[in-house]
Design an enzyme around this catalytic site. Sequence first.
Site, PDB file in Angstrom:
ATOM      1  N   GLU A  94       0.825  -1.200   0.000  1.00 12.90           N
ATOM      2  CA  GLU A  94       0.000   0.000   0.000  1.00 12.90           C
ATOM      3  C   GLU A  94       0.862   1.254   0.000  1.00 12.90           C
ATOM      4  OE1 GLU A  94      -3.987  -1.692   2.195  1.00 12.90           O
ATOM      5  OE2 GLU A  94      -2.429  -0.829   3.437  1.00 12.90           O
ATOM      6  N   CYS A 108       3.466   8.661   0.895  1.00 10.55           N
ATOM      7  CA  CYS A 108       4.057   7.780   1.892  1.00 10.55           C
ATOM      8  C   CYS A 108       4.291   6.426   1.223  1.00 10.55           C
ATOM      9  CB  CYS A 108       3.086   7.673   3.062  1.00 10.55           C
ATOM     10  SG  CYS A 108       3.605   6.541   4.345  1.00 10.55           S
ATOM     11  N   CYS A 115       7.289  -6.513   7.445  1.00 13.55           N
ATOM     12  CA  CYS A 115       8.434  -5.919   8.144  1.00 13.55           C
ATOM     13  C   CYS A 115       8.943  -6.916   9.171  1.00 13.55           C
ATOM     14  CB  CYS A 115       8.015  -4.627   8.837  1.00 13.55           C
ATOM     15  SG  CYS A 115       9.393  -3.781   9.651  1.00 13.55           S
ATOM     16  N   CYS A 119       7.464  -4.576  15.747  1.00 10.40           N
ATOM     17  CA  CYS A 119       7.040  -3.621  16.776  1.00 10.40           C
ATOM     18  C   CYS A 119       5.623  -3.990  17.234  1.00 10.40           C
ATOM     19  CB  CYS A 119       7.072  -2.199  16.235  1.00 10.40           C
ATOM     20  SG  CYS A 119       8.721  -1.713  15.689  1.00 10.40           S
ATOM     21  N   CYS A 122       2.401  -2.062  15.805  1.00  8.33           N
ATOM     22  CA  CYS A 122       2.285  -1.788  14.370  1.00  8.33           C
ATOM     23  C   CYS A 122       1.699  -2.978  13.627  1.00  8.33           C
ATOM     24  CB  CYS A 122       3.669  -1.450  13.815  1.00  8.33           C
ATOM     25  SG  CYS A 122       3.697  -1.220  12.025  1.00  8.33           S
ATOM     26  N   GLY A 160       7.204  -1.501   6.099  1.00  4.17           N
ATOM     27  CA  GLY A 160       8.597  -1.919   6.039  1.00  4.17           C
ATOM     28  C   GLY A 160       9.581  -0.995   6.719  1.00  4.17           C
ATOM     29  N   SER A 214      11.974   6.675  14.788  1.00  2.00           N
ATOM     30  CA  SER A 214      10.800   6.331  15.604  1.00  2.00           C
ATOM     31  C   SER A 214      11.267   6.000  17.011  1.00  2.00           C
ATOM     32  CB  SER A 214      10.057   5.148  14.980  1.00  2.00           C
ATOM     33  OG  SER A 214       9.625   5.487  13.684  1.00  2.00           O
ATOM     34  N   ASN A 216       9.491   6.564  20.268  1.00  2.51           N
ATOM     35  CA  ASN A 216       8.332   5.867  20.855  1.00  2.51           C
ATOM     36  C   ASN A 216       8.443   5.443  22.318  1.00  2.51           C
ATOM     37  OD1 ASN A 216       7.170   6.164  18.361  1.00  2.51           O
ATOM     38  ND2 ASN A 216       7.527   4.065  17.708  1.00  2.51           N
ATOM     39  N   ASN A 290      -2.659   5.337  16.594  1.00  3.96           N
ATOM     40  CA  ASN A 290      -3.822   4.963  15.790  1.00  3.96           C
ATOM     41  C   ASN A 290      -4.289   3.583  16.212  1.00  3.96           C
ATOM     42  OD1 ASN A 290      -3.871   7.263  14.021  1.00  3.96           O
ATOM     43  ND2 ASN A 290      -2.022   6.438  13.076  1.00  3.96           N
ATOM     44  N   CYS A 333      -0.515   5.961   9.776  1.00  6.52           N
ATOM     45  CA  CYS A 333       0.733   5.289  10.126  1.00  6.52           C
ATOM     46  C   CYS A 333       0.461   4.027  10.934  1.00  6.52           C
ATOM     47  CB  CYS A 333       1.602   6.209  10.980  1.00  6.52           C
ATOM     48  SG  CYS A 333       2.690   7.221  10.011  1.00  6.52           S
TER      49      CYS A 333
END
Length: 345
Positions: A94, A108, A115, A119, A122, A160, A214, A216, A290, A333
């Site tokens: 995508e 994006c 990936c 994480c 995600c 990824g 990132s 976090n 999200n 994201c």
Amino acid sequence: MSDLKIDIKSLTPEALVLFLNGLGKEKFRAGQILRWVYKRGVTDFAEMTDLAKEFRAELQKRAFVSDWNPEHIEISRDGTEKYLFRLNDGESIETVRIPMESHRSTICVSTQVGCAMQCEFCLTGQFGLTRNLTAEEIVNQVCAAMKRGPVNNVVFMGMGEPLNNLENVITALKIFYSEAGLDFSPRKVTVSTSGLVPQMLEFGTRIRANLAVSLNATTDEVRDRLMPINKRYPLKELMAACRNYPMVPGQRITIEYILIKGVNDSLDDARRMVKLLHGVRSKVNLIPYNEHEGSAFKSPDLKNIELFQRYLLDRDIVAIRRTSKGEDISAACGQLKGRLEKKQF
Ligand code: SAH
Ligand code: SF4
């Protein structure tokens, strides 16, 4: 025989010159071809009328120009568009187009199918890594988006870990920056990483781009849990790599920080972040988590986001609150997953 042909979109300008050299052609022919392909979107050599007929026929025998159209497009209420592309081997990825003011847009792009970084928060990471994207698969995401309107910025924040696919990402960037071709300025391109320290430094010395990290979390304990890569490259090493990242004057590293309710959104976290960022030329993007199905993490209350931001601003840290776009079509994201399915073993 088509699999012996070379895809023009897989070649950096230098590699195209070498390829043409092999055909006994002059260097400036590369610029002509790049202009046809990237500025005018021409994919058939026969249409490249400033090349001699025999040369066009020769090119047709030895090369081709791949051309993508989305298999599926979803358009969000806020104008964000999500494209699903089907790859030659049946996999899918995508790409998201995020509208900005006055017909401008940010794309994006994805760099891998899935990936490997796993994480916890995600969606892309939950399915593991299927494979790296090739340079032309990265380039084609942008070319396909450009057919639908101008693209001003490119962010490597789709599916990824870009620095886990370093060679192809660097090749794609060289193609993005080619003057006769896509002609992006490195200032308009941002590559985001979960923090692969050696690759960060290699990347920074080999090519220019904005780097986003990132972060976090502000303790190794929490970051180990959220982002397993932290066990290999803990915060101390990561921040040292940020400090040593080669940058031009005025450039800053973007520190991305997802705020997750009750996990990393306290004022203690804000205080620790200020310490971590000491000596790092940076700006902070605060991203409310999200939410997605299958994850227990929650987005923080607005009040907490504001307090967190205020704490940073009061200490002279540039902190921007990023609102999510395209949530209603799962284009935000961490929500991209193509048509990935959990593998059954
Ligand atoms: N692999 C790279 C780039 C792709 S992820 C990286 O991790 O940096 C792009 C961004 O999305 C990262 O900053 C990541 O922390 C963020 N992200 C992942 N899941 C998210 C979620 N559920 N909500 C908000 N941001 C998320
Ligand atoms: Fe991979 Fe980035 Fe998602 Fe982590 S946040 S799993 S590194 S895509």
